[in-house]
Write an enzyme that holds these catalytic residues in place. Structure first.
Site, PDB file in Angstrom:
ATOM      1  N   GLN A  42       0.804  -1.222   0.000  1.00 52.22           N
ATOM      2  CA  GLN A  42       0.000   0.000   0.000  1.00 52.22           C
ATOM      3  C   GLN A  42       0.844   1.283   0.000  1.00 52.22           C
ATOM      4  O   GLN A  42       0.299   2.376  -0.063  1.00 52.22           O
ATOM      5  CB  GLN A  42      -0.949   0.012   1.209  1.00 52.22           C
ATOM      6  CG  GLN A  42      -1.904  -1.158   1.243  1.00 52.22           C
ATOM      7  CD  GLN A  42      -2.708  -1.305  -0.040  1.00 52.22           C
ATOM      8  OE1 GLN A  42      -3.277  -0.345  -0.524  1.00 52.22           O
ATOM      9  NE2 GLN A  42      -2.729  -2.506  -0.589  1.00 52.22           N
ATOM     10  N   ASN A  43       2.164   1.154   0.112  1.00 50.95           N
ATOM     11  CA  ASN A  43       3.018   2.338   0.071  1.00 50.95           C
ATOM     12  C   ASN A  43       3.024   2.874  -1.365  1.00 50.95           C
ATOM     13  O   ASN A  43       3.196   2.110  -2.311  1.00 50.95           O
ATOM     14  CB  ASN A  43       4.440   2.009   0.536  1.00 50.95           C
ATOM     15  CG  ASN A  43       5.248   3.252   0.798  1.00 50.95           C
ATOM     16  OD1 ASN A  43       5.434   4.084  -0.078  1.00 50.95           O
ATOM     17  ND2 ASN A  43       5.732   3.392   2.018  1.00 50.95           N
ATOM     18  N   ARG A  44       2.864   4.185  -1.501  1.00 47.47           N
ATOM     19  CA  ARG A  44       2.737   4.788  -2.826  1.00 47.47           C
ATOM     20  C   ARG A  44       4.070   5.216  -3.440  1.00 47.47           C
ATOM     21  O   ARG A  44       4.101   5.811  -4.503  1.00 47.47           O
ATOM     22  CB  ARG A  44       1.818   6.028  -2.750  1.00 47.47           C
ATOM     23  CG  ARG A  44       0.346   5.757  -2.621  1.00 47.47           C
ATOM     24  CD  ARG A  44      -0.212   5.485  -1.253  1.00 47.47           C
ATOM     25  NE  ARG A  44       0.211   6.337  -0.158  1.00 47.47           N
ATOM     26  CZ  ARG A  44      -0.492   7.378   0.317  1.00 47.47           C
ATOM     27  NH1 ARG A  44      -1.630   7.700  -0.212  1.00 47.47           N
ATOM     28  NH2 ARG A  44      -0.052   8.063   1.347  1.00 47.47           N
ATOM     29  N   THR A 141       4.907   8.796   1.849  1.00 47.67           N
ATOM     30  CA  THR A 141       4.187   7.915   0.922  1.00 47.67           C
ATOM     31  C   THR A 141       3.593   6.711   1.646  1.00 47.67           C
ATOM     32  O   THR A 141       2.944   5.876   1.032  1.00 47.67           O
ATOM     33  CB  THR A 141       5.130   7.408  -0.191  1.00 47.67           C
ATOM     34  OG1 THR A 141       6.214   6.688   0.405  1.00 47.67           O
ATOM     35  CG2 THR A 141       5.652   8.562  -1.029  1.00 47.67           C
TER      36      THR A 141
END
Length: 164
Positions: A42-44, A141
């Site tokens: 889920q880290n962008r 992020t």
């Protein structure tokens, strides 16, 4: 949850042409499992950098390294070893920092950005005096930073992270 002392086990991504250094705090549990930066699904981070550099989102560690290096970007974490609960930056204590000044001397890095406030706070406290370079804070992020959707992150990061 108890504190455990953990060592950072993977190397910075950089080469002698790197001009920008993006610093995180310390690898999350998922990143430690994957043995690479920003490993939580889920880290962008990877989607964001791909959008900013006009690249496709890399799916492998080698692809991620290639995208960074082709764009003059180095990635590392401020912390080399610490006590931490899970992945929580707010739980970090007993900090030992990485030798960021040596990395800067071996490259063309002239700009340093922090992926979130904690990275900047730790850099300012432990590292800035050795490098002589100010760090510029960018919104994290991390999936924990729910206030920032990908579009808002792009807008903020694009202001400073012009790589070409």
């Amino acid at each position: 949850m108890e504190y455990i002392q953990i060592e950072h086990t993977f190397e910075p991504v950089w080469d002698e042409r790197s001009q920008i250094l993006i610093l995180g705090t310390f690898p999350s549990v998922k990143s430690r499992e994957n043995q690479f930066y920003y490993g939580h699904p889920q880290n962008r981070f990877w989607k964001l950098l791909a959008a900013l550099t006009g690249s496709t989102v890399p799916q492998t560690i080698e692809g991620k390294k290639k995208m960074l290096l082709e764009n003059g970007i180095a990635v590392w974490d401020v912390i080399q070893r610490c006590s931490i609960q899970g992945s929580s930056d707010s739980s970090i204590r007993d900090v030992v920092v990485n030798d960021i000044a040596s990395l800067i001397k071996k490259s063309k890095i002239s700009r340093i950005y922090g992926n979130g406030a904690k990275a900047c706070e730790l850099y300012d406290k432990f590292v800035r005096e050795q490098t002589g370079i100010d760090i510029q804070k960018l919104p994290s992020t991390s999936p924990a930073n729910a206030a920032y959707q990908l579009e808002r992150l792009q807008k903020e990061w694009r202001k400073v992270l012009v790589t070409r």
